[in-house]
Motif scaffolding. Sequence first.
Motif, PDB file in Angstrom:
ATOM      1  N   GLU A   1       0.834  -1.200   0.000  1.00  0.00           N
ATOM      2  CA  GLU A   1       0.000   0.000   0.000  1.00  0.00           C
ATOM      3  C   GLU A   1       0.869   1.250   0.000  1.00  0.00           C
ATOM      4  O   GLU A   1       1.941   1.259   0.596  1.00  0.00           O
ATOM      5  N   SER A   2       0.380   2.294  -0.654  1.00  0.00           N
ATOM      6  CA  SER A   2       1.070   3.584  -0.627  1.00  0.00           C
ATOM      7  C   SER A   2       0.018   4.681  -0.554  1.00  0.00           C
ATOM      8  O   SER A   2      -0.819   4.806  -1.447  1.00  0.00           O
ATOM      9  N   ILE A   3       0.059   5.436   0.536  1.00  0.00           N
ATOM     10  CA  ILE A   3      -0.937   6.491   0.730  1.00  0.00           C
ATOM     11  C   ILE A   3      -0.257   7.768   1.228  1.00  0.00           C
ATOM     12  O   ILE A   3       0.935   7.778   1.551  1.00  0.00           O
ATOM     13  N   MET A   4      -1.042   8.836   1.278  1.00  0.00           N
ATOM     14  CA  MET A   4      -0.545  10.095   1.810  1.00  0.00           C
ATOM     15  C   MET A   4      -1.556  10.651   2.796  1.00  0.00           C
ATOM     16  O   MET A   4      -2.764  10.585   2.571  1.00  0.00           O
ATOM     17  N   MET A   5      -1.052  11.154   3.910  1.00  0.00           N
ATOM     18  CA  MET A   5      -1.891  11.843   4.879  1.00  0.00           C
ATOM     19  C   MET A   5      -1.763  13.339   4.615  1.00  0.00           C
ATOM     20  O   MET A   5      -0.680  13.902   4.748  1.00  0.00           O
ATOM     21  N   VAL A   6      -2.855  13.957   4.231  1.00  0.00           N
ATOM     22  CA  VAL A   6      -2.856  15.385   3.893  1.00  0.00           C
ATOM     23  C   VAL A   6      -3.393  16.172   5.078  1.00  0.00           C
ATOM     24  O   VAL A   6      -4.476  15.879   5.590  1.00  0.00           O
ATOM     25  N   PRO A   7      -2.652  17.177   5.538  1.00  0.00           N
ATOM     26  CA  PRO A   7      -3.081  17.925   6.722  1.00  0.00           C
ATOM     27  C   PRO A   7      -4.388  18.669   6.505  1.00  0.00           C
ATOM     28  O   PRO A   7      -4.632  19.228   5.440  1.00  0.00           O
ATOM     29  N   GLN A   8      -5.233  18.619   7.526  1.00  0.00           N
ATOM     30  CA  GLN A   8      -6.478  19.379   7.526  1.00  0.00           C
ATOM     31  C   GLN A   8      -6.420  20.451   8.614  1.00  0.00           C
ATOM     32  O   GLN A   8      -6.478  21.619   8.339  1.00  0.00           O
ATOM     33  N   HIS A   9      -6.281  19.985   9.849  1.00  0.00           N
ATOM     34  CA  HIS A   9      -6.142  20.937  10.956  1.00  0.00           C
ATOM     35  C   HIS A   9      -5.184  20.427  12.022  1.00  0.00           C
ATOM     36  O   HIS A   9      -5.099  20.981  13.100  1.00  0.00           O
ATOM     37  N   GLY A  10      -4.421  19.355  11.676  1.00  0.00           N
ATOM     38  CA  GLY A  10      -3.498  18.802  12.656  1.00  0.00           C
ATOM     39  C   GLY A  10      -2.058  18.807  12.182  1.00  0.00           C
ATOM     40  O   GLY A  10      -1.233  19.592  12.638  1.00  0.00           O
TER      41      GLY A  10
END
Length: 226
Positions: A162-171
């Motif tokens: 798996e390869s994903i990205m966590m994109v900042p929202q408010h953290g």
Amino acid sequence: MVIAAISGGAVLVLALAVGGVVWFQSQDSKDTPMVPYTISLPHKILHGDYYKKKDLPTICSHSDCLTSEKETDKMGIKKAFPWSASYVPSPGGPGKRSTITVTGIQGRVTKPTAAVDAALARMHKDDEKNAKTLGAKIEVVEETKQTGWKGDTFDGTTMMCESIMMVPQHGLDKEMTITRCVWGDTSAVGIVQQQGVGIKSDVMDKHELTDATIMIRNEMRQPHPA
């Protein structure tokens, strides 16, 4: 910032999506028993490009963590023995800068394919909670692809990457890229993961990590005592 860790025995691998998954299966896709082996975490992996920084704790502090008897029973792993370590690039080596975490459960795995599915389902459940806490949105880096494994370099039952990205929202302040591979066979379920901060972080893509995982698995395997 380290997102994947062994905390109280639980593997906290954050924000893994159902999408962005690559499947690899051996030529015989059934859960055919292979020659039993044990796991020995070596001091160096990937031909010496990474060395072991430390063994990570795998003792559960609560009954429902990934390595608890309750969860390993769900995965169909008998006489389960967890192991985990983090590896960092060797000085002057060609390895990417991000730490590689190797985690797994050794034992008699009755149904490897189902065990990998169960492990991922459990981790995805934890990921959703942790990602919500961090205030991040999950995005798939590459589209989902399913393929049959050809060749003799991987003799396990199945492997998922798996390869994903966590994109900042408010953290989070910056994007975080996470790549992970999970293999399963009749002797173990293993997880190899690398992550880094930023869109251009020094993290292997899922195809590179696939090759690395196969090599790491081979470097860790030891003949089962007669």
